[in-house]
Write an enzyme that holds these catalytic residues in place. Structure first.
Site, PDB file in Angstrom:
ATOM      1  N   ASP A 102       0.851  -1.195   0.000  1.00 40.83           N
ATOM      2  CA  ASP A 102       0.000   0.000   0.000  1.00 40.83           C
ATOM      3  C   ASP A 102       0.884   1.240   0.000  1.00 40.83           C
ATOM      4  O   ASP A 102       2.037   1.193   0.444  1.00 40.83           O
ATOM      5  CB  ASP A 102      -0.863   0.050   1.268  1.00 40.83           C
TER       6      ASP A 102
HETATM    7  N1  URA Z   1      -1.202  -5.891   3.877  1.00 43.85           N
HETATM    8  C1  URA Z   1      -1.660  -4.603   3.887  1.00 43.85           C
HETATM    9  O1  URA Z   1      -2.694  -4.316   4.476  1.00 43.85           O
HETATM   10  N2  URA Z   1      -0.938  -3.672   3.233  1.00 43.85           N
HETATM   11  C2  URA Z   1       0.225  -3.932   2.598  1.00 43.85           C
HETATM   12  O2  URA Z   1       0.847  -3.014   2.033  1.00 43.85           O
HETATM   13  C3  URA Z   1       0.676  -5.261   2.588  1.00 43.85           C
HETATM   14  C4  URA Z   1      -0.047  -6.236   3.234  1.00 43.85           C
END
Ligand code: URA
Length: 237
Positions: A102
């Site tokens: 993310d």
């Molecule tokens: N899980 C999440 O919620 N975000 C990420 O970036 C990776 C795994």
């Protein structure tokens, strides 16, 4: 892609004509004539017809990058800085990401132009462990590791998350190991624990690969000799 399919597609001829022309010894792969119709052609091979190069071989590239917060896990974006923008390499245009993070998350991103390798790491069936360090906005309940191991139903995807491990390191810090990667997976799993929110999420490793001292924003090439598992096998053209 098989050589006979590749030639038919590349020269826009019938499969039959492609096979006949390959059998007559018209084409070279990596400088040698081949009549093997079933030879697998990848982007890492040069394919030539008499006097004409049909495909130049690209150099396989494997990279590890430490994604800082705020950078997008994408190859291009009209608005935001992407992980590719952080890389200074003449062939960076051939790269794709072997799994995303993310925008607010930090840590290890692997990039490559070898889709067989990236698929072997990110395909849900490959069960490659990915470890994350997370911090939460309030204490993690003692029951959380059991719930992570049991899995959470994600009704919109029609699945239950694979057993994951959660090691509580202090009341608001934990290490999570996932064997799959779904959209916002860890955030959504914690949210199921009475709405716990993450204040940070950092990926430490993907299978045998880790940051190995890379500072945020830094990247390095991984020596192709150190690439594990499937590589340079199935990338079709
Ligand atoms: N899980 C999440 O919620 N975000 C990420 O970036 C990776 C795994």
């Amino acid at each position: 892609m098989r050589l006979d399919h590749y030639i038919a597609k590349r020269l826009q001829i019938s499969e039959r004509d492609s096979r006949l022309r390959i059998a007559s010894g018209e084409f070279q792969v990596d400088g040698s004539v081949t009549t093997d119709l079933r030879m697998e052609i990848t982007r890492f091979q040069e394919v030539a017809a008499p006097g004409k190069q049909l495909q130049a071989a690209i150099t396989p590239l494997y990279m590890a990058l430490h994604k800082p917060a705020g950078i997008l896990s994408a190859t291009t974006d009209p608005e935001h800085t992407t992980v590719i923008d952080l890389i200074d390499h003449p062939d960076k245009g051939t790269l794709h990401l072997a799994g995303r993070l993310d925008r607010s998350s930090t840590g290890l991103i692997l990039l490559t132009n070898d889709s067989a390798w990236s698929e072997s790491l990110s395909h849900p069936d490959s069960k490659v462990p990915k470890t994350y360090l997370v911090e939460t906005d309030r204490p993690i309940p003692e029951s959380a590791p059991m719930k992570f191991a049991e899995g959470f139903p994600f009704l919109s995807e029609g699945i239950t998350t694979r057993p994951a491990s959660l090691d509580i390191l202090d009341p608001t810090t934990a290490r999570v190991t996932l064997y799959e990667g779904r959209w916002h997976q860890i955030k959504r799993m914690f949210h199921r624990l009475d709405g716990i929110r993450l204040t940070s999420l950092h990926r430490q490793s993907i299978g045998p690969y880790d940051l190995d001292g890379l500072a945020p924003g830094e990247w390095r090439e991984i020596d192709p000799g150190k690439i594990e598992g499937q590589k340079m096998e199935g990338q079709t053209c």
